[in-house]
Scaffold this motif. Structure first.
Motif, PDB file in Angstrom:
ATOM      1  N   CYS A  49       0.967  -1.018  -0.002  1.00 31.32           N
ATOM      2  CA  CYS A  49      -0.012   0.001   0.117  1.00 31.32           C
ATOM      3  C   CYS A  49       0.838   1.280  -0.083  1.00 31.32           C
ATOM      4  N   CYS A  51       0.159   4.389   0.853  1.00 27.10           N
ATOM      5  CA  CYS A  51      -0.604   5.395   1.763  1.00 27.10           C
ATOM      6  C   CYS A  51       0.552   6.425   2.489  1.00 27.10           C
ATOM      7  N   CYS A  56       2.101   1.465   7.711  1.00 23.90           N
ATOM      8  CA  CYS A  56       1.242   0.496   6.784  1.00 23.90           C
ATOM      9  C   CYS A  56       2.081  -0.311   6.082  1.00 23.90           C
ATOM     10  N   HIS A  83      -7.531   3.926   3.192  1.00 27.50           N
ATOM     11  CA  HIS A  83      -6.087   4.472   3.520  1.00 27.50           C
ATOM     12  C   HIS A  83      -5.723   5.806   3.081  1.00 27.50           C
TER      13      HIS A  83
HETATM   14 ZN   LIG Z   1      -1.805   1.903   3.721  1.00 23.99          ZN
END
Ligand SMILES: [Zn+2]
Length: 121
Positions: A49, A51, A56, A83
């Motif tokens: 991810c 984000c 994360c 997110h």
């Molecule tokens: Zn994330």
């Protein structure tokens, strides 16, 4: 570059968001390259991810074509659903694709990530 530095100092959050997400994007570039070497083809490749939350570690499975459609735009990033909130006012969701979302960086964060795009060179 003097004006760039002054800009960043005035808006540290935009820089944090831009730099953090660009780091995850660079990691995903390496993941994609290794996946291609192993001939993942139409199968889903495990991407991280991208984000703004530096803690994360969410992994999202995307095909090569799905990830490339995001990477085609230097200010677009892969995010797990929901997110984008970690990016605050520096991001907006451009497309919700169910398993994941395409998130666009805005303003100063957008300028930073475009500059840090490894494909720019
Ligand atoms: Zn994330």
């Amino acid at each position: 570059m003097a004006t760039v530095k002054a800009d960043v100092a005035a808006r540290p959050d935009a820089e944090r968001v831009g730099r953090n997400d660009a780091t995850f994007r660079a990691a995903n570039e390496r993941i994609e390259k290794s996946a291609l070497a192993f001939e993942f083809g139409a199968e889903r490749i495990p991407f991280i991810c991208e984000c703004a939350d530096e803690r994360c570690t969410t992994v999202i499975g995307l095909t090569f074509d799905e990830y490339e459609s995001i990477r085609a735009v230097p200010t677009h990033f892969l995010n797990a659903p929901g997110h984008h909130v970690a990016g605050g006012p520096h991001v907006r969701v451009v497309e919700d694709r169910g398993r994941y979302a395409v998130v666009e960086k805005l303003g100063e964060a957008a300028r930073i990530v475009a500059e840090l795009d490894p494909r720019r060179r």
